[in-house]
Scaffold this active site. Structure first.
Site, PDB file in Angstrom:
ATOM      1  N   CYS A 176     -24.154   1.205  39.003  1.00  0.00           N
ATOM      2  CA  CYS A 176     -25.036   1.824  38.227  1.00  0.00           C
ATOM      3  C   CYS A 176     -25.635   1.080  37.006  1.00  0.00           C
ATOM      4  O   CYS A 176     -26.874   1.061  36.754  1.00  0.00           O
ATOM      5  CB  CYS A 176     -24.528   3.436  37.583  1.00  0.00           C
ATOM      6  SG  CYS A 176     -25.636   4.403  36.854  1.00  0.00           S
ATOM      7  N   CYS A 177     -24.832   0.547  36.419  1.00  0.00           N
ATOM      8  CA  CYS A 177     -25.240  -0.237  35.135  1.00  0.00           C
ATOM      9  C   CYS A 177     -26.255  -1.486  35.544  1.00  0.00           C
ATOM     10  O   CYS A 177     -26.832  -1.900  34.811  1.00  0.00           O
ATOM     11  CB  CYS A 177     -23.972  -0.797  34.268  1.00  0.00           C
ATOM     12  SG  CYS A 177     -23.131   0.273  33.313  1.00  0.00           S
ATOM     13  N   CYS A 227     -25.499   5.546  27.441  1.00  0.00           N
ATOM     14  CA  CYS A 227     -26.250   6.763  28.239  1.00  0.00           C
ATOM     15  C   CYS A 227     -25.373   8.046  28.043  1.00  0.00           C
ATOM     16  O   CYS A 227     -24.242   7.967  27.685  1.00  0.00           O
ATOM     17  CB  CYS A 227     -26.079   6.441  29.648  1.00  0.00           C
ATOM     18  SG  CYS A 227     -26.959   5.066  30.429  1.00  0.00           S
ATOM     19  N   CYS A 267     -22.071   8.759  29.851  1.00  0.00           N
ATOM     20  CA  CYS A 267     -21.112   7.915  29.758  1.00  0.00           C
ATOM     21  C   CYS A 267     -20.573   7.511  28.274  1.00  0.00           C
ATOM     22  O   CYS A 267     -19.990   6.601  27.988  1.00  0.00           O
ATOM     23  CB  CYS A 267     -21.510   6.531  30.595  1.00  0.00           C
ATOM     24  SG  CYS A 267     -21.554   6.617  32.168  1.00  0.00           S
ATOM     25  N   CYS A 312     -20.961  -3.414  30.186  1.00  0.00           N
ATOM     26  CA  CYS A 312     -21.882  -2.980  31.113  1.00  0.00           C
ATOM     27  C   CYS A 312     -22.413  -4.076  31.935  1.00  0.00           C
ATOM     28  O   CYS A 312     -23.252  -3.645  32.789  1.00  0.00           O
ATOM     29  CB  CYS A 312     -23.093  -2.130  30.358  1.00  0.00           C
ATOM     30  SG  CYS A 312     -23.835  -3.142  29.077  1.00  0.00           S
TER      31      CYS A 312
HETATM   32  S1  SF4 Z   1     -23.768   3.755  31.134  1.00  0.00           S
HETATM   33 FE1  SF4 Z   1     -23.445   5.168  32.577  1.00  0.00          FE
HETATM   34  S2  SF4 Z   1     -25.456   6.075  33.539  1.00  0.00           S
HETATM   35 FE2  SF4 Z   1     -25.787   4.417  32.012  1.00  0.00          FE
HETATM   36  S3  SF4 Z   1     -26.168   2.593  33.523  1.00  0.00           S
HETATM   37 FE3  SF4 Z   1     -24.293   2.613  32.952  1.00  0.00          FE
HETATM   38  S4  SF4 Z   1     -23.093   3.853  34.543  1.00  0.00           S
HETATM   39 FE4  SF4 Z   1     -25.202   4.466  34.542  1.00  0.00          FE
END
Ligand code: SF4
Length: 251
Positions: free
Chosen positions: A116-117, A200, A203, A228
């Protein structure tokens, strides 16, 4: 403009203002501040803006940021009269990601969290940096065990050997907060609700008494590995498999 790599350690003896003045003089307009709008980023923006009001600032809108961060982005636009350059994730990659793994995949395991990151931060960062010779961050050495050796100026081998500048690498948290207060620098309203590091919304949470500042980021993971991917990479085999699938799916 090139710089001798063995000459970079001299910047560790210089102040944040001296490092930024050199960087702006050397690289502007092919230099930009990368801002997640943490207090550290706000210090760097304020310092740089005092040196050159034309300094460029970019941010990564992951699509999952808290409303308070969006408000701060607009506050910064107004106060400093600068356009914030906003990078968004690739729509087809984001759609493929959530179609296969769901909206809240980051809670399932670290490989999916990093994926996701990767989609929402790392790829957009690569796009933002592709037109730059240098970028500036608000990283500090005592923020996390993964950041203890951050230099003030270094070569970013992960991003095409451009120059990465961390002018407040040696600042303490207290010094950052004092600068914010003394200079009336705007900051994210979530800091007044117990947050000490803000990313985010799903998170990030406020920290508990006695916890270190970044404990509220990906709090379900081990502190030694939770970055991240913007400043640190530790890809697992599962992550690599998922990334290969994603690239294949969105080719
Ligand atoms: S911090 Fe969480 S929501 Fe944001 S990009 Fe990374 S995994 Fe995704």
């Amino acid at each position: 403009m090139s710089i001798a790599v063995d000459d970079l350690t001299r910047f560790d003896e210089q102040s944040a203002e001296e490092v930024l003045a050199w960087a702006l003089d050397t690289y502007h307009p092919r230099l930009a501040i990368s801002a997640a709008f943490l207090v550290e980023d706000m210090v760097v923006i304020d310092l740089a803006h005092k040196i050159d009001p034309g300094v460029r600032v970019f941010t990564l809108d992951t699509g999952r940021l808290p409303q308070e961060t969006y408000q701060l982005i607009d506050d910064v636009r107004s106060k400093y009269n600068i356009d914030i350059e906003v990078q968004f994730p690739d729509a087809s990659q984001t759609q493929a990601l959530v179609r296969k793994h769901g909206m809240n995949l980051f809670y399932k395991d670290q490989a999916l969290r990093l994926l996701c990151c990767q989609v929402r931060k790392v790829f957009p960062l690569e796009k933002a940096l592709s037109g730059l010779d240098a970028w500036v961050t608000g990283l500090r050495r005592d923020q996390n065990v993964t950041r203890t050796n951050v230099p003030k100026v270094g070569v970013d081998h992960a991003h095409g050997d451009i120059i990465k500048i961390n002018p407040i690498a040696d600042w303490s948290k207290d010094r950052v907060l004092a600068y914010i207060k003394d200079n009336k620098v705007p900051y994210n309203a979530l800091y007044d609700q117990g947050y000490t590091s803000i990313g985010c919304a799903p998170c990030t949470r406020p920290i508990q008494p006695g916890e270190e500042d970044r404990a509220g980021r990906w709090w379900w993971e081990d502190a030694a590995t939770k970055e991240c991917g913007l400043h640190h990479q530790s890809p697992s085999e599962r992550f690599q498999e998922e990334l290969a699938w994603l690239k294949d799916e969105t080719r």
